[in-house]
Write a protein that holds these residues in place. Structure first.
Motif, short mmCIF file in Angstrom:
data_model
loop_
_atom_site.label_atom_id
_atom_site.label_comp_id
_atom_site.label_asym_id
_atom_site.label_seq_id
_atom_site.Cartn_x
_atom_site.Cartn_y
_atom_site.Cartn_z
N THR A 90 0.92 -1.37 0.11
CA THR A 90 -0.03 0.07 0.09
C THR A 90 0.73 1.37 0.06
O THR A 90 0.25 2.32 -0.16
CB THR A 90 -0.98 0.12 1.17
N PRO A 171 -4.03 -3.01 9.73
CA PRO A 171 -3.75 -1.52 10.34
C PRO A 171 -2.47 -1.00 9.50
O PRO A 171 -2.38 0.09 9.48
CB PRO A 171 -3.90 -1.56 11.91
N TRP A 174 -3.12 0.61 6.39
CA TRP A 174 -3.80 1.76 6.42
C TRP A 174 -2.84 3.09 6.85
O TRP A 174 -2.85 4.22 6.35
CB TRP A 174 -5.07 1.73 7.51
N SER A 177 -0.77 4.10 4.04
CA SER A 177 -1.52 4.96 3.05
C SER A 177 -1.84 6.40 3.63
O SER A 177 -1.44 7.25 3.00
CB SER A 177 -2.96 4.31 2.64
N LEU A 178 -2.31 6.41 4.87
CA LEU A 178 -2.36 7.61 5.58
C LEU A 178 -1.17 8.46 5.61
O LEU A 178 -0.94 9.73 5.42
CB LEU A 178 -3.10 7.46 7.12
N PHE A 238 -10.26 -1.61 9.11
CA PHE A 238 -9.02 -0.67 8.61
C PHE A 238 -8.92 -1.18 7.16
O PHE A 238 -8.09 -0.26 6.20
CB PHE A 238 -7.69 -1.22 9.20
N ALA A 241 -11.02 1.47 5.78
CA ALA A 241 -10.43 2.88 5.96
C ALA A 241 -9.16 3.09 4.92
O ALA A 241 -9.11 4.21 4.58
CB ALA A 241 -9.90 3.01 7.61
N THR A 242 -8.45 2.02 4.63
CA THR A 242 -7.41 2.08 3.69
C THR A 242 -7.93 2.39 2.48
O THR A 242 -7.43 3.26 1.79
CB THR A 242 -6.71 0.81 3.53
N TRP A 244 -10.72 4.14 1.72
CA TRP A 244 -11.40 5.37 1.98
C TRP A 244 -9.92 6.53 1.82
O TRP A 244 -10.34 7.52 1.10
CB TRP A 244 -12.04 5.49 3.26
N VAL A 245 -8.97 5.97 2.32
CA VAL A 245 -7.69 7.10 2.25
C VAL A 245 -7.44 7.14 0.73
O VAL A 245 -7.33 8.17 0.21
CB VAL A 245 -6.67 6.46 3.05
N TRP A 246 -7.27 6.12 0.11
CA TRP A 246 -6.98 6.07 -1.26
C TRP A 246 -7.98 6.72 -2.31
O TRP A 246 -7.34 7.54 -2.95
CB TRP A 246 -6.78 4.69 -1.58
#
Length: 253
Positions: A90, A171, A174, A177-178, A238, A241-242, A244-246
């Motif tokens: 990621t 996590p 995630w 990515s964040l 998570f 969430a990953t 969503w971040v992308w």
């Protein structure tokens, strides 16, 4: 070929060519088997110091001892290894500074992230299976003889432990990515390992998802198996969430 299959094919190609994933998977499989075999061999040779350090589960020096030691190593080393793997999958575009090229593709970044997580799942399954294939070979080398049906059930539990450990490492993907890089993901994997160790030492309980797989593998029972229901919550939360971040990535930040 639909969009997701195209993204999956590209990410799978990257993974096959990745030295990081190959090296991490081989080191985990060989490391777990070699360390477990070495410990059991030391116990069988009469090394009381090693037997005392490994506890009563390893004192028997049989297949059960080999699987118990392998489970302890997998619970700790596997979490870190899988964390490195998902962080690389990621976070590599950020580290290689190729992330901006993805904005010009007809494939959505959320779809790309989903494909990355799918590839991670396949890789984790393969690595977990590899550990279970190498362990019997090591058992024969240290003189344990052929595994029985009960020992085969223990190997199946070892495979499940590997898969569950991979799930609680999500996590780290995630965080990579964040944080837009490998280091945040790897740092998160180390943090998860520390939290799991502290919780295990404090004997808080097996219902915490980051320790539930290890508790179950080392002491399988109805209670520890029931506690595993908390584990899927980690990749579900998570993983979403990953993605969503992308999806919300922007080129300027």
């Amino acid at each position: 070929m639909n969009v997701f299959r195209a993204a999956l094919a590209v990410e799978a190609g990257k993974a096959r060519a990745a030295r990081v994933l190959w090296a991490t998977g081989i080191l985990l499989a060989m490391g777990v088997a070699a360390l477990a075999g070495g410990m059991v061999a030391a116990v069988r040779s009469g090394n009381a110091e090693v037997a005392a350090k490994m506890g009563p589960a390893a004192a028997t020096g049989d297949w059960s001892a080999l699987q118990s030691v392998a489970a302890q190593i997998t619970a700790a080393g596997g979490l870190l290894a899988f964390g490195v793997g998902v962080s690389w999958l990621t976070g590599r575009e950020f580290a290689d500074r190729t992330i901006s090229a993805l904005f010009g593709l007809p494939v959505g970044r959320g779809t790309i992230a989903t494909a990355k997580l799918a590839v991670y799942a396949v890789w984790a399954l393969a690595v977990s299976a590899a550990v279970c294939l190498v362990l019997p070979v090591v058992g024969l080398l240290v003189g344990l003889g052929l595994p029985t049906a009960a020992d085969a059930a223990g190997l199946a539990r070892q495979f499940a432990l590997g898969v569950l450990t991979a799930l609680i490492a999500v996590p780290a993907g995630w965080a990579a990515s964040l944080g837009r890089g490998l280091l945040p993901g790897i740092a998160t994997a180390v943090g998860l390992l520390v939290v799991a160790q502290v919780v295990a030492i404090a004997d808080v309980g097996g219902w915490i998802p980051f320790v539930a797989p290890a508790f179950w593998a080392l002491a399988p029972s109805g209670a520890t198996a029931t506690a595993l229901v908390t584990v899927p919550l980690v990749p579900a939360v998570f993983g979403v969430a990953t993605v969503w971040v992308w999806r919300r990535l922007q080129m300027d930040r």
